[in-house]
Motif scaffolding. Structure first.
Motif, short mmCIF file in Angstrom:
data_model
loop_
_atom_site.label_atom_id
_atom_site.label_comp_id
_atom_site.label_asym_id
_atom_site.label_seq_id
_atom_site.Cartn_x
_atom_site.Cartn_y
_atom_site.Cartn_z
N GLU A 104 0.80 -1.21 0.00
CA GLU A 104 0.00 0.00 0.00
C GLU A 104 0.84 1.27 0.00
O GLU A 104 0.45 2.28 -0.59
CB GLU A 104 -0.95 0.01 1.20
N SER A 105 2.00 1.23 0.67
CA SER A 105 2.79 2.46 0.80
C SER A 105 3.86 2.62 -0.28
O SER A 105 4.29 3.74 -0.57
CB SER A 105 3.44 2.53 2.18
N VAL A 106 4.30 1.51 -0.89
CA VAL A 106 5.39 1.59 -1.86
C VAL A 106 4.97 1.08 -3.24
O VAL A 106 5.06 1.81 -4.24
CB VAL A 106 6.64 0.82 -1.38
N ARG A 149 -2.73 -2.86 -10.11
CA ARG A 149 -2.69 -4.21 -10.68
C ARG A 149 -1.31 -4.85 -10.47
O ARG A 149 -1.20 -5.95 -9.94
CB ARG A 149 -3.05 -4.18 -12.16
N SER A 150 -0.27 -4.16 -10.84
CA SER A 150 1.09 -4.70 -10.66
C SER A 150 1.46 -4.79 -9.19
O SER A 150 2.12 -5.73 -8.77
CB SER A 150 2.10 -3.82 -11.40
N SER A 207 3.01 -8.08 -4.87
CA SER A 207 2.82 -8.30 -3.44
C SER A 207 2.44 -9.76 -3.16
O SER A 207 2.94 -10.38 -2.22
CB SER A 207 1.75 -7.36 -2.91
N GLY A 208 1.54 -10.31 -3.98
CA GLY A 208 1.15 -11.71 -3.82
C GLY A 208 2.31 -12.66 -4.05
O GLY A 208 2.48 -13.64 -3.32
N LEU A 209 3.12 -12.35 -5.06
CA LEU A 209 4.31 -13.18 -5.31
C LEU A 209 5.30 -13.10 -4.15
O LEU A 209 5.83 -14.12 -3.71
CB LEU A 209 4.99 -12.74 -6.60
N ILE A 210 5.54 -11.89 -3.66
CA ILE A 210 6.46 -11.72 -2.53
C ILE A 210 5.98 -12.51 -1.32
O ILE A 210 6.76 -13.23 -0.69
CB ILE A 210 6.62 -10.22 -2.18
N LYS A 269 -9.45 -9.70 -8.66
CA LYS A 269 -9.74 -8.34 -9.12
C LYS A 269 -8.49 -7.47 -9.02
O LYS A 269 -7.77 -7.52 -8.02
CB LYS A 269 -10.86 -7.74 -8.27
N ASP A 270 -8.24 -6.68 -10.03
CA ASP A 270 -7.12 -5.72 -10.06
C ASP A 270 -5.76 -6.37 -9.84
O ASP A 270 -4.87 -5.79 -9.22
CB ASP A 270 -7.34 -4.61 -9.01
N GLY A 271 -5.60 -7.59 -10.32
CA GLY A 271 -4.31 -8.26 -10.19
C GLY A 271 -4.07 -8.94 -8.86
O GLY A 271 -2.98 -9.45 -8.59
N ASN A 272 -5.08 -8.95 -7.99
CA ASN A 272 -4.94 -9.57 -6.68
C ASN A 272 -4.89 -11.08 -6.83
O ASN A 272 -5.82 -11.70 -7.34
CB ASN A 272 -6.13 -9.16 -5.79
N ILE A 273 -3.81 -11.68 -6.37
CA ILE A 273 -3.66 -13.14 -6.47
C ILE A 273 -3.76 -13.79 -5.09
O ILE A 273 -3.16 -14.83 -4.83
CB ILE A 273 -2.35 -13.53 -7.19
#
Length: 113
Positions: A10-12, A20-21, A26-29, A89-93
């Protein structure tokens, strides 16, 4: 880990690369962090049978879902809003992260031999 990852997202990530990205990375991390921590802590759990590793993974999944729904409801979110995280939604995995959470002990056990 998940809270720190969400704060980082959210902050970076989102301000720098978009929603989306940001959600996707974030999900991959978070998935990678879950696998790393599981791999490092598996000897401490002292579990060797696949059936036990599956039970642990399912337990982690259950606890994660309980936290997510409880925290969402505590924040005053509706079930509809909470369930949006499970729709890609919006790239959320997030559903992929949950799958990794459930399978992480089994995968770490496989990686450790």
């Amino acid at each position: 880990m998940a809270i720190m990852n969400g704060t980082f997202r959210e902050s970076v990530l989102i301000p720098k690369i978009g929603i989306r990205s940001g959600f996707f990375i974030s999900g991959l991390i978070l998935s990678v962090l879950i696998l790393i921590v599981t791999y490092l802590t598996l000897p401490w759990l002292n579990i060797h049978r696949n059936s036990e590793l599956i039970v642990v993974g399912c337990g982690w999944l259950f606890l994660t879902l309980m936290f997510e729904f409880s925290f969402g409801l505590f924040r005053g979110l509706s079930f509809q809003k909470i369930f949006e995280a499970y729709t890609f939604k919006d790239g959320n995995i997030w559903p992929v992260v949950l799958l990794v959470t459930a399978l992480a002990p089994l995968m770490a056990g496989w990686m450790r031999g």
